[in-house]
Write a protein that holds these residues in place. Structure first.
Motif, PDB file in Angstrom:
ATOM      1  N   LEU A   1       0.831  -1.214   0.000  1.00  0.00           N
ATOM      2  CA  LEU A   1       0.000   0.000   0.000  1.00  0.00           C
ATOM      3  C   LEU A   1       0.865   1.263   0.000  1.00  0.00           C
ATOM      4  O   LEU A   1       2.034   1.221   0.381  1.00  0.00           O
ATOM      5  N   ALA A   2       0.249   2.396  -0.372  1.00  0.00           N
ATOM      6  CA  ALA A   2       0.944   3.684  -0.302  1.00  0.00           C
ATOM      7  C   ALA A   2       0.492   4.410   0.961  1.00  0.00           C
ATOM      8  O   ALA A   2      -0.660   4.255   1.389  1.00  0.00           O
ATOM      9  N   PRO A   3       1.377   5.220   1.574  1.00  0.00           N
ATOM     10  CA  PRO A   3       1.023   5.907   2.826  1.00  0.00           C
ATOM     11  C   PRO A   3      -0.261   6.732   2.715  1.00  0.00           C
ATOM     12  O   PRO A   3      -1.083   6.726   3.636  1.00  0.00           O
ATOM     13  N   ALA A   4      -0.451   7.403   1.580  1.00  0.00           N
ATOM     14  CA  ALA A   4      -1.640   8.270   1.461  1.00  0.00           C
ATOM     15  C   ALA A   4      -2.918   7.433   1.494  1.00  0.00           C
ATOM     16  O   ALA A   4      -3.938   7.855   2.057  1.00  0.00           O
ATOM     17  N   SER A   5      -2.874   6.235   0.898  1.00  0.00           N
ATOM     18  CA  SER A   5      -4.066   5.382   0.902  1.00  0.00           C
ATOM     19  C   SER A   5      -4.392   4.955   2.331  1.00  0.00           C
ATOM     20  O   SER A   5      -5.555   4.919   2.733  1.00  0.00           O
ATOM     21  N   VAL A   6      -3.351   4.621   3.093  1.00  0.00           N
ATOM     22  CA  VAL A   6      -3.595   4.151   4.467  1.00  0.00           C
ATOM     23  C   VAL A   6      -4.220   5.267   5.298  1.00  0.00           C
ATOM     24  O   VAL A   6      -5.174   5.035   6.052  1.00  0.00           O
ATOM     25  N   ALA A   7      -3.698   6.470   5.143  1.00  0.00           N
ATOM     26  CA  ALA A   7      -4.245   7.590   5.919  1.00  0.00           C
ATOM     27  C   ALA A   7      -5.723   7.803   5.588  1.00  0.00           C
ATOM     28  O   ALA A   7      -6.532   8.130   6.461  1.00  0.00           O
ATOM     29  N   ALA A   8      -6.080   7.579   4.323  1.00  0.00           N
ATOM     30  CA  ALA A   8      -7.484   7.751   3.928  1.00  0.00           C
ATOM     31  C   ALA A   8      -8.345   6.569   4.390  1.00  0.00           C
ATOM     32  O   ALA A   8      -9.502   6.742   4.769  1.00  0.00           O
ATOM     33  N   MET A   9      -7.765   5.380   4.364  1.00  0.00           N
ATOM     34  CA  MET A   9      -8.541   4.186   4.747  1.00  0.00           C
ATOM     35  C   MET A   9      -8.722   4.103   6.263  1.00  0.00           C
ATOM     36  O   MET A   9      -9.687   3.503   6.746  1.00  0.00           O
ATOM     37  N   TYR A  10      -7.749   4.605   6.996  1.00  0.00           N
ATOM     38  CA  TYR A  10      -7.805   4.574   8.465  1.00  0.00           C
ATOM     39  C   TYR A  10      -7.829   6.020   8.974  1.00  0.00           C
ATOM     40  O   TYR A  10      -6.815   6.540   9.452  1.00  0.00           O
ATOM     41  N   PRO A  11      -8.987   6.685   8.906  1.00  0.00           N
ATOM     42  CA  PRO A  11      -9.041   8.123   9.195  1.00  0.00           C
ATOM     43  C   PRO A  11      -8.755   8.462  10.658  1.00  0.00           C
ATOM     44  O   PRO A  11      -8.561   9.629  10.981  1.00  0.00           O
ATOM     45  N   ARG A  12      -8.716   7.443  11.548  1.00  0.00           N
ATOM     46  CA  ARG A  12      -8.414   7.739  12.958  1.00  0.00           C
ATOM     47  C   ARG A  12      -6.922   7.539  13.273  1.00  0.00           C
ATOM     48  O   ARG A  12      -6.534   7.427  14.439  1.00  0.00           O
ATOM     49  N   LEU A  13      -6.085   7.548  12.224  1.00  0.00           N
ATOM     50  CA  LEU A  13      -4.642   7.329  12.400  1.00  0.00           C
ATOM     51  C   LEU A  13      -4.011   8.351  13.353  1.00  0.00           C
ATOM     52  O   LEU A  13      -3.197   8.003  14.212  1.00  0.00           O
ATOM     53  N   GLU A  14      -4.401   9.630  13.211  1.00  0.00           N
ATOM     54  CA  GLU A  14      -3.815  10.681  14.070  1.00  0.00           C
ATOM     55  C   GLU A  14      -4.141  10.434  15.548  1.00  0.00           C
ATOM     56  O   GLU A  14      -3.293  10.594  16.416  1.00  0.00           O
ATOM     57  N   GLU A  15      -5.379  10.056  15.793  1.00  0.00           N
ATOM     58  CA  GLU A  15      -5.832   9.754  17.159  1.00  0.00           C
ATOM     59  C   GLU A  15      -4.986   8.607  17.735  1.00  0.00           C
ATOM     60  O   GLU A  15      -4.538   8.650  18.876  1.00  0.00           O
ATOM     61  N   TRP A  16      -4.754   7.592  16.919  1.00  0.00           N
ATOM     62  CA  TRP A  16      -3.938   6.446  17.335  1.00  0.00           C
ATOM     63  C   TRP A  16      -2.488   6.890  17.612  1.00  0.00           C
ATOM     64  O   TRP A  16      -1.886   6.499  18.610  1.00  0.00           O
ATOM     65  N   ARG A  17      -1.949   7.757  16.726  1.00  0.00           N
ATOM     66  CA  ARG A  17      -0.569   8.245  16.916  1.00  0.00           C
ATOM     67  C   ARG A  17      -0.421   8.970  18.249  1.00  0.00           C
ATOM     68  O   ARG A  17       0.599   8.858  18.933  1.00  0.00           O
TER      69      ARG A  17
ATOM     70  N   SER B   1       8.688  -1.025  12.639  1.00  0.00           N
ATOM     71  CA  SER B   1       8.684  -2.204  11.753  1.00  0.00           C
ATOM     72  C   SER B   1       8.845  -1.682  10.327  1.00  0.00           C
ATOM     73  O   SER B   1       8.681  -0.481  10.075  1.00  0.00           O
ATOM     74  N   ASP B   2       9.131  -2.583   9.407  1.00  0.00           N
ATOM     75  CA  ASP B   2       9.221  -2.145   8.010  1.00  0.00           C
ATOM     76  C   ASP B   2       7.865  -1.636   7.516  1.00  0.00           C
ATOM     77  O   ASP B   2       7.797  -0.690   6.737  1.00  0.00           O
ATOM     78  N   LEU B   3       6.786  -2.283   8.006  1.00  0.00           N
ATOM     79  CA  LEU B   3       5.438  -1.817   7.642  1.00  0.00           C
ATOM     80  C   LEU B   3       5.225  -0.379   8.116  1.00  0.00           C
ATOM     81  O   LEU B   3       4.743   0.478   7.368  1.00  0.00           O
ATOM     82  N   ALA B   4       5.620  -0.109   9.370  1.00  0.00           N
ATOM     83  CA  ALA B   4       5.430   1.235   9.938  1.00  0.00           C
ATOM     84  C   ALA B   4       6.230   2.269   9.161  1.00  0.00           C
ATOM     85  O   ALA B   4       5.751   3.377   8.901  1.00  0.00           O
ATOM     86  N   ARG B   5       7.443   1.892   8.763  1.00  0.00           N
ATOM     87  CA  ARG B   5       8.272   2.828   7.987  1.00  0.00           C
ATOM     88  C   ARG B   5       7.674   3.068   6.608  1.00  0.00           C
ATOM     89  O   ARG B   5       7.546   4.201   6.154  1.00  0.00           O
ATOM     90  N   ARG B   6       7.307   1.968   5.941  1.00  0.00           N
ATOM     91  CA  ARG B   6       6.806   2.066   4.559  1.00  0.00           C
ATOM     92  C   ARG B   6       5.523   2.887   4.489  1.00  0.00           C
ATOM     93  O   ARG B   6       5.315   3.661   3.560  1.00  0.00           O
ATOM     94  N   LEU B   7       4.648   2.695   5.493  1.00  0.00           N
ATOM     95  CA  LEU B   7       3.340   3.365   5.442  1.00  0.00           C
ATOM     96  C   LEU B   7       3.314   4.661   6.239  1.00  0.00           C
ATOM     97  O   LEU B   7       2.246   5.266   6.391  1.00  0.00           O
TER      98      LEU B   7
END
Ligand SMILES: Cc1cc2nc3c(=O)[nH]c(=O)nc-3n(C[C@H](O)[C@H](O)[C@H](O)COP(=O)(O)OP(=O)(O)OC[C@H]3O[C@@H](n4cnc5c(N)ncnc54)[C@H](O)[C@@H]3O)c2cc1C
Length: 438
Positions: free
Chosen positions: A397-413, A427-433
């Motif tokens: 996946l691309a980072p922008a897609s993840v941010a759109a698919m998981y709109p509560r990402l900021e809250e989680w951060r 993790s590599d996933l965390a870095r990539r996305l």
């Protein structure tokens, strides 16, 4: 350095692997610098690896039990569902949610908030977790949905990035036998199977459809639907092959799973299924974990590995499943296995995957020139439908897609920053996305 990958065997990374045997050792490791938690490596992409860094193998934290009278059990986060079932089934208790393999640890099940064939009835794994212990750079926390719900739910589905789970208290499901009674129905097209699934939501605890993504025209999306529930006491079923008795000893040559062979497999699978069968006894292994019968089956995909693409869309956007299947059939890409399930409402976890609706999982060999473009197009389709892609399966996946698919990402951060302000958990996933600071 050890070469690691997820179950899809792509991408691979070299990391230094350490296996702590206590929480004190873990706390020391966290004080030393970036690291990534790893269970049994059954996530498909790069969630449980950290190129050039430290990977913490938690499978040594595997103490189990006992089970109390109400069916609650405390387990080490490295214990697997396989370990749990070996202890609990003879006592009449079953794991309340199981993914399609029993080679998954408690820590991995929480970090991905895994789902089974019963999500529409029983929710995901975390729904049955009474409490968990989390070791973080800012100390050790005993968490439940009632005490510190923010950190509990950020950890559920948080892909190991809020801390290392070391212990879990889980509520099990009472069963009278180790047999499942299964109804099977074959449907000649996708609309028919989806209608049957909606209609059966209330009646069946477990439900899953295998979809033939190679069929075209009027037969697009023909499917075999299996639904069932635990059998009463005294039921008997043929034994499933002992896990690992059959195996794929070497990585298959490139191209073994090509459009021709996959079409032939799908045709045979469809024809082999009965048109209608009722209450046929299946063993737990045969119904829930059929792929575990063949060790290392992921090697069949050849040296380049494969991608599992799993998405969910809300009920109202069910036609997205048809569009995805049609798109795939047109593209000439073939999915060896395609699995369709129903989800009930999701839980409060900001990064948990399930939402009420439809989920489709596709297994696609890496190598076809059209694959990256087709998957990007599927991302857009899913996003447009208000859906998302499962991080535990993702490798591209691309980072922008993840941010759109998981709109509560900021809250989680923000919750994560409370316990890991320096960004030690990685993790590599965390870095990539770009899930966490770069
Ligand atoms: C054949 C097959 C079928 C599957 N079917 C399903 C299915 O039906 N439903 C479903 O939801 N999933 C399914 N999966 C995916 C699998 O359930 C998840 O990827 C699960 O997370 C894997 O657990 P693991 O122990 O192998 O964890 P790993 O793959 O090793 O790690 C997964 C994630 O968990 C984190 N993690 C691991 N241990 C800990 C810990 N102790 N503390 C904190 N974080 C930790 C890792 O950092 C990583 O982010 C399937 C996988 C396979 C191979």
């Amino acid at each position: 350095m050890t070469r690691l990958s997820g179950w899809g065997r792509t991408p691979a990374a070299s990391a230094s692997v350490v296996a702590p045997s206590s929480e004190d050792e873990l706390a020391e490791l966290l004080a030393r610098g970036p690291l990534c938690a790893r269970g049994l490596g059954r996530s498909y992409g790069d969630a449980a690896q950290l190129a050039g860094g430290t990977v913490v193998d938690l499978t040594g934290l595997d103490e189990i039990g006992p089970i109390d009278a109400a069916g609650a059990i405390t387990l080490g986060a490295g214990a697997s569902i396989d370990d749990l079932l070996a202890l609990s089934l003879p006592q009449g208790w079953f794991v309340p949610v199981t993914p399609g393999t029993r080679q998954v640890t408690m820590g991995g099940a929480i970090a991905a908030d895994v789902h089974g064939k019963n999500h529409h009835r029983d929710g995901s794994f975390a729904h049955h977790v009474e409490s968990l212990r989390l070791v973080t750079p800012r100390g050790i926390f005993d968490l439940s949905a009632e005490d510190d719900p923010d950190l509990f739910w950020a950890t559920v589905g948080g892909m190991g990035l809020t801390g290392i789970v070391t212990r879990v208290r889980l509520r099990l499901l009472r069963v009278e036998s180790d047999v499942v009674l299964v109804d099977t129905d074959r449907y000649d097209d996708l609309d028919a199977v989806m209608a049957a699934m909606v209609e059966g939501d209330e009646r069946y605890r477990y439900s899953v459809a295998w979809v033939d993504c190679t069929a075209r025209g009027a037969r697009t999306g023909r499917a075999v639907l299996t639904r069932g529930d635990h059998a009463p006491a005294g039921a008997r079923a043929p034994r499933a092959p002992r896990p690992g008795r059959l195996g794929v000893p070497v990585v298959a040559p490139p191209g073994l799973l090509n459009p021709l062979s996959v079409r032939a497999f799908n045709e045979a699978w469809f024809r082999r299924a009965p048109r209608h069968a009722r209450e046929v006894p299946h063993s737990i292994g045969a119904f829930f974990h059929p792929l575990d019968g063949v060790a290392d089956w992921n090697r069949l995909y050849g040296p380049r590995g494969f991608v599992q693409y799993q998405f969910v869309v809300p009920d109202a956007a069910g036609e997205t499943v048809r569009h995805a299947v049609e798109r795939l059939a047109r593209s000439g890409l073939v999915s060896f296995l395609a699995v369709l399930k129903r989800f009930g409402p999701g839980d409060p976890a900001p990064l948990s995957f399930p939402m009420a609706g439809w989920t489709l999982a596709l297994d696609l060999p890496v190598g076809a020139a059209a694959l990256p473009h087709e998957l990007d197009a599927l991302d857009e389709l899913v996003l447009g439908a208000g859906g998302r892609v499962y991080l535990a399966k993702d490798a591209r996946l691309a980072p922008a897609s993840v941010a759109a698919m998981y709109p509560r990402l900021e809250e989680w951060r923000a919750v994560r920053a409370r316990v890991d302000p320096e960004g030690v958990l990685l993790s590599d996933l965390a870095r990539r996305l770009h899930l966490v600071g770069r």
